[in-house]
Design an enzyme around this catalytic site. Sequence first.
Site, PDB file in Angstrom:
ATOM      1  N   ASP A  29       0.709  -1.317  -0.113  1.00 31.81           N
ATOM      2  CA  ASP A  29       0.021  -0.237   0.089  1.00 31.81           C
ATOM      3  C   ASP A  29       0.823   1.268  -0.046  1.00 31.81           C
ATOM      4  O   ASP A  29       2.034   1.398   0.432  1.00 31.81           O
ATOM      5  CB  ASP A  29      -1.059  -0.118   1.287  1.00 31.81           C
ATOM      6  CG  ASP A  29      -2.139  -1.058   1.246  1.00 31.81           C
ATOM      7  OD1 ASP A  29      -2.175  -1.828   0.428  1.00 31.81           O
ATOM      8  OD2 ASP A  29      -2.930  -0.773   1.984  1.00 31.81           O
ATOM      9  N   HIS A  81      -6.081   3.416  -3.924  1.00 30.40           N
ATOM     10  CA  HIS A  81      -6.037   3.607  -2.252  1.00 30.40           C
ATOM     11  C   HIS A  81      -6.158   5.193  -2.205  1.00 30.40           C
ATOM     12  O   HIS A  81      -5.698   5.608  -0.970  1.00 30.40           O
ATOM     13  CB  HIS A  81      -4.647   3.145  -1.917  1.00 30.40           C
ATOM     14  CG  HIS A  81      -4.639   2.937  -0.462  1.00 30.40           C
ATOM     15  ND1 HIS A  81      -5.557   2.366   0.426  1.00 30.40           N
ATOM     16  CD2 HIS A  81      -3.440   3.392   0.380  1.00 30.40           C
ATOM     17  CE1 HIS A  81      -4.888   2.244   1.637  1.00 30.40           C
ATOM     18  NE2 HIS A  81      -3.693   2.965   1.732  1.00 30.40           N
ATOM     19  N   HIS A 115      -4.777   9.762   0.621  1.00 32.69           N
ATOM     20  CA  HIS A 115      -4.767   8.877   1.774  1.00 32.69           C
ATOM     21  C   HIS A 115      -5.474   9.711   3.038  1.00 32.69           C
ATOM     22  O   HIS A 115      -5.050   9.626   4.066  1.00 32.69           O
ATOM     23  CB  HIS A 115      -3.149   8.660   2.410  1.00 32.69           C
ATOM     24  CG  HIS A 115      -3.309   7.254   2.949  1.00 32.69           C
ATOM     25  ND1 HIS A 115      -3.301   7.364   4.203  1.00 32.69           N
ATOM     26  CD2 HIS A 115      -3.031   6.083   2.639  1.00 32.69           C
ATOM     27  CE1 HIS A 115      -3.222   6.119   4.734  1.00 32.69           C
ATOM     28  NE2 HIS A 115      -2.730   5.045   3.637  1.00 32.69           N
ATOM     29  N   HIS A 172       3.667  -2.150   2.921  1.00 30.22           N
ATOM     30  CA  HIS A 172       3.734  -1.082   2.488  1.00 30.22           C
ATOM     31  C   HIS A 172       5.122  -0.812   1.707  1.00 30.22           C
ATOM     32  O   HIS A 172       6.200  -1.180   2.025  1.00 30.22           O
ATOM     33  CB  HIS A 172       3.597  -0.004   3.580  1.00 30.22           C
ATOM     34  CG  HIS A 172       2.317   0.065   4.502  1.00 30.22           C
ATOM     35  ND1 HIS A 172       2.066  -0.976   5.303  1.00 30.22           N
ATOM     36  CD2 HIS A 172       1.166   0.823   4.201  1.00 30.22           C
ATOM     37  CE1 HIS A 172       1.021  -0.646   5.826  1.00 30.22           C
ATOM     38  NE2 HIS A 172       0.355   0.415   5.045  1.00 30.22           N
TER      39      HIS A 172
HETATM   40 ZN    ZN Z   1      -2.620   3.213   3.378  1.00 25.23          ZN
END
Ligand code: ZN
Length: 285
Positions: A105, A156, A160, A250
């Site tokens: 991510d 995503h 964010h 991530h």
């Molecule tokens: Zn995230």
Amino acid sequence: MTKDQLPRGLLSRRRALLAGAAALGAAGSAGLFTTFAGDEPVRRATPAPIAGGPQARPGRKPSAYRLQPLMGYGPPKAAPRRTLVRRAPLLRVPGRGRTMVLTFDDGPDARYTPYILDTLREYDVRAMFFVCGEMVAGNKDLLARMADEGHVVGNHTWSHPLLTRLGRGRIRREMERTCDIIEESYGERPSWFRAPYGAWNRAAFQIGAELGMEPLAWTVDTLDWTSPGTRTIVERVRHGAAPGVVVLSHDAGGDRSQSVRALRTYLPRLLDAGYHLTVPERHYA
Ligand code: ZN
């Protein structure tokens, strides 16, 4: 119109919709996720085909991978997609055998993502990248590489944010703008989305479905963003490994060198343990 004419009319329309949905469900039975419960089918307006036909993707070179879809053929680009509005995200992937999905991510980040892609390529493994639009803006080449190497790119959001604190208009802009830049750099619009911080709400599910995306959360959180040490990340993946598990890591948002190093250790171990690391089948056939 009398009092009871309206319900009859609505009823027959509802039946026609259900019949249509059943036909679509049968046609989509090859898709893994068609069996999940949901409601409110949504039809997404499909963008007009690009001049030169569906194969024309400006700025993208053809690759063997792209010419041979991983799992089944989707509908022609002109066909409408059907996506359910869910009330909760998917937490794992159904399927037979020791199948797992690795997800990364917040990227792409030129300092870390290329090394993750190198490792995945070395072991011939496909993964999912839930990207933020603002990160894609300076790294479009990395999304083109993900496409060429068979990875799946999900949405995503752009910046964010915590979606539960935003109005619908802002949520839509965050998601739609990101779909646009993914299409521009990856070559197609995303079929998956993941809410930042795992904070979902009804508006996010509805808007995601309208944009033709399924919500995917995760089963195992490596908590790699806390920089717990490479060995701890490896151990969390080893401990959480099981059929159907979706792993969250991530590739951006800080120093992700531990995440890069951990992948080099746990990926060959998972493969040695008989796991098939893959990406989920598209939710429509
Ligand atoms: Zn995230």
